[in-house]
Scaffold this active site. Structure first.
Site, mmCIF file in Angstrom:
data_model
loop_
_atom_site.group_PDB
_atom_site.id
_atom_site.type_symbol
_atom_site.label_atom_id
_atom_site.label_comp_id
_atom_site.label_asym_id
_atom_site.label_seq_id
_atom_site.Cartn_x
_atom_site.Cartn_y
_atom_site.Cartn_z
ATOM 1 C CB SER A 163 -71.131 -66.770 128.445
ATOM 2 O OG SER A 163 -72.084 -66.584 127.437
ATOM 3 N NE ARG A 215 -60.190 -68.829 134.099
ATOM 4 C CZ ARG A 215 -59.379 -68.370 133.165
ATOM 5 N NH1 ARG A 215 -58.565 -69.194 132.531
ATOM 6 N NH2 ARG A 215 -59.368 -67.094 132.829
ATOM 7 C CG ASP A 269 -71.684 -63.775 126.590
ATOM 8 O OD1 ASP A 269 -70.477 -63.786 126.292
ATOM 9 O OD2 ASP A 269 -72.075 -63.551 127.748
#
Length: 474
Positions: free
Chosen positions: A144, A159, A197
Site C-alpha cells: 500500500s 516513494r 489495498d
C-alpha cells in the site's frame, strides 16, 4: 462551562477547521480535473498519479480456490490464507505481526527478509501438508505505497509513506525483491499479483457484495492512510501506450482498475484548507509537501493535529497552567505521533460526568493530568478535526462517481466498499461523510442512492482475487 477567555480562543480554532459547501464543490471539480490529467500523463505535478493496476476484471462472486495473500499496509504485516467458496462467501486464516520500527527505516534486504520469514512460518503452520506433496501457492501481495505498476506482477516503488523510509528500495521492483527473499528461504510461494489495498477492497467488496446494493464502483481506505480505486474505461487511460491498449482490447479488455493515490490530492493546496497546525504536521512528517489530503483526513495524522493545537493553547497560557515551562510538560505530549485517533474516538463520544473516561485515557496515554475545562476543550477540538476529515473524505468519492457517470440511468443504486479503522470505528464518521456527499454536485438524491459498506479484510481477500486472476490466465 469553559472559561470565556479560553472558549473564545477555542472558537477561533474551531472555525478554522470548518469545511464550507463551496470548498467541497470546488474540491470535486478540482479532483476530476487532476484525475483526468493523471490518466493522460505521468509527469504533471498538478495531476493525481492514477496508477494503472493491470487488473482488468472485477469478480462475480463465483470464483473458487485456496490462495495466499500478504499485506504490507501500515504498522502491521499480515499473511492470510483465503478459501473462496464460489457463493460470494470466503473463509480465512491469518497471522498479524507488528513491523519492528527499525525495519521501517532500515534496508530493503532486512525488511523483505523479515517479510519472507513471516510467510515461511505461516505456510509451515497452516499448509504443511501441501508442502509435503510439492504444492506451490500463488500469493497476492498487497503493497500500500505508491508504485509504478508495469504488469499484474511487477511494479517499482515510487516513494514511501506512513512513516516508512527504506531508501534503497525506491526504484526497485517490489515483487522481485519479495520473491528473491522467499526463494532464498525455499518457501513454495509465487508472488502472482501486486495489489494496492484499495484495489483489494474494490475486488473483495465486488466478490461479497454481488450487486446487492448496486454495482461496487469504488474501493477506498480511510485508516492509517487514505486512498481509492475504481474501474476506468481503457480508452481513457492515455498514459498506457497505445500498442498495449490495443493488445488488451484484442483480448476483450474494456476497462482497468486505477489506483488513484488520492492521498496526494491537491498537494499544491489550491483547494484544501490549511491551518498553522497542518503546516506543523506536514513539516514533522516523513514526506513534507506530499500527501496533503491524507494529512488532513487519515488516522495517522488526526491525533497529531490535535496534539499541535494543544501545545499552542499551552504556549498561549490558556491550558495546562501548572506546568511552568514547555520542557516540564509530560514527555509524551511533547513527542510527535503519540496521540492516536483511537483515543479521539473515545473523546468524541465521552458523555461521562466531568468527562472522566477522557481523563483516564489522557493519563494512561500521555501521562497528562487535566481539569474538566481542558477535557471539554479537547472534546470540542476532537470533534472539529474529525468532522473536517469526514467532510473532505466526501470529495474524492463524489468526484469519481460523477466522473464515471455512476448514477446515469433510472433508479440506479451505487455501492462503495470501504475499509480502514477510521471509517469502520470512528463514531459517526460515515454519517458525516454522507452529510458532506449530499452537499456535493450529487446532491441529496445521489447521497440517498449511495451505499457505503465496510469491506472487511478487503485488502487481503482482494489481493487473493488478483492472484486468482493470474492463475486463470495461465
Amino acid at each position: 462551562m469553559v472559561s470565556p477567555k479560553l472558549q473564545k480562543r477555542v472558537n477561533q480554532i474551531l472555525k478554522s477547521f470548518e469545511v464550507s459547501q463551496d470548498l467541497i464543490l470546488r474540491g470535486v471539480d478540482h479532483f476530476i480535473d487532476m484525475a483526468t490529467k493523471g490518466l493522460e500523463t505521468k509527469d504533471d505535478p498538478e495531476a493525481l498519479l492514477m496508477i494503472p493496476t493491470y487488473v482488468t476484471s472485477i469478480p462475480s462472486g463465483e470464483e473458487k480456490g485456496v490462495l495466499l495473500a500478504a499485506d504490507l499496509g501500515g504498522t502491521n504485516f499480515r499473511v492470510v490464507s483465503v478459501t473462496l467458496n464460489g457463493d460470494h462467501t470466503f473463509s480465512l486464516v491469518q497471522s498479524k505481526s507488528p513491523i519492528p520500527i527499525d525495519l521501517m527505516t532500515g534496508t530493503s534486504a532486512e525488511l523483505f527478509h523479515w517479510l519472507a520469514e513471516k510467510v515461511q512460518k505461516f505456510v509451515e503452520t497452516h499448509h504443511g501438508d501441501s508442502i509435503e506433496t510439492g504444492g506451490k501457492f500463488k500469493l497476492g501481495f498487497t503493497f500500500s505505497f505508491p508504485v509504478d505498476q508495469t504488469s499484474l506482477d511487477s511494479g517499482t516503488l515510487d516513494r514511501w509513506t506512513k512513516g516508512f523510509d527504506v531508501r534503497d528500495a525506491i526504484g526497485q521492483d517490489i515483487v522481485a525483491l519479495f520473491q528473491q527473499h522467499l526463494d532464498a528461504l525455499k518457501v513454495p510461494v509465487k508472488v502472482s499479483a501486486l495489489a494496492n489495498d484499495t484495489v483489494g477492497t474494490l475486488l473483495a467488496r465486488s466478490y461479497t457484495g454481488a450487486n446487492k446494493e448496486g454495482e461496487t464502483v469504488i474501493g477506498c481506505i480511510f485508516g492509517t492512510g487514505t486512498n481509492g480505486a475504481y474501474a476506468e474505461k481503457l480508452d481513457n487511460i492515455k498514459k498506457i501506450p497505445e500498442s498495449v491498449r490495443n493488445e488488451l482490447k484484442a483480448n476483450g479488455v474494456t476497462e482497468m482498475v486505477i489506483n488513484t493515490e488520492w492521498g496526494s490530492f491537491d498537494n499544491q493546496l489550491q483547494i484544501l484548507p490549511k491551518t498553522k497546525w497542518d503546516e506543523e504536521v506536514d513539516k514533522n512528517s516523513a514526506n513534507p509537501g506530499f500527501h496533503m489530503f491524507e494529512k488532513r483526513v487519515s488516522g495517522m495524522f488526526l491525533g497529531e493535529i490535535l496534539r499541535q493545537v494543544l501545545l499552542d493553547l499551552y504556549r498561549e497560557g490558556l491550558i495546562l497552567k501548572p506546568y511552568a515551562k514547555e520542557d516540564d510538560l509530560p514527555h509524551r505530549l511533547r513527542t510527535p505521533w503519540t496521540l492516536s485517533s483511537e483515543a479521539m474516538s473515545l473523546f468524541e463520544i465521552d458523555d461521562s460526568t466531568g468527562l472522566k473516561a477522557s481523563e483516564l485515557k489522557l493519563q494512561q496515554m500521555l501521562r497528562l493530568p487535566t481539569n474538566s475545562d481542558e477535557r471539554l476543550v479537547i472534546q470540542q477540538l476532537t470533534r472539529a478535526i474529525a468532522h473536517r476529515s469526514a467532510y473532505l473524505a466526501a470529495i474524492p468519492i463524489s468526484a469519481i462517481l460523477i466522473k464515471v457517470g455512476a448514477f446515469d440511468g433510472h433508479h440506479v443504486e451505487v455501492d462503495v466498499g470501504a475499509d480502514g479503522s477510521v471509517v469502520e470505528f470512528y463514531p459517526g464518521y460515515r454519517t458525516m461523510m454522507r452529510d458532506a456527499i449530499a452537499l456535493t454536485q450529487l446532491g441529496p438524491k445521489g447521497e440517498r442512492r449511495l451505499h457505503i459498506n465496510i469491506s472487511k479484510d478487503g485488502s487481503s481477500v482482494g489481493a487473493a482475487l488478483c492472484a486468482l486472476s493470474e492463475q486463470d490466465e495461465e
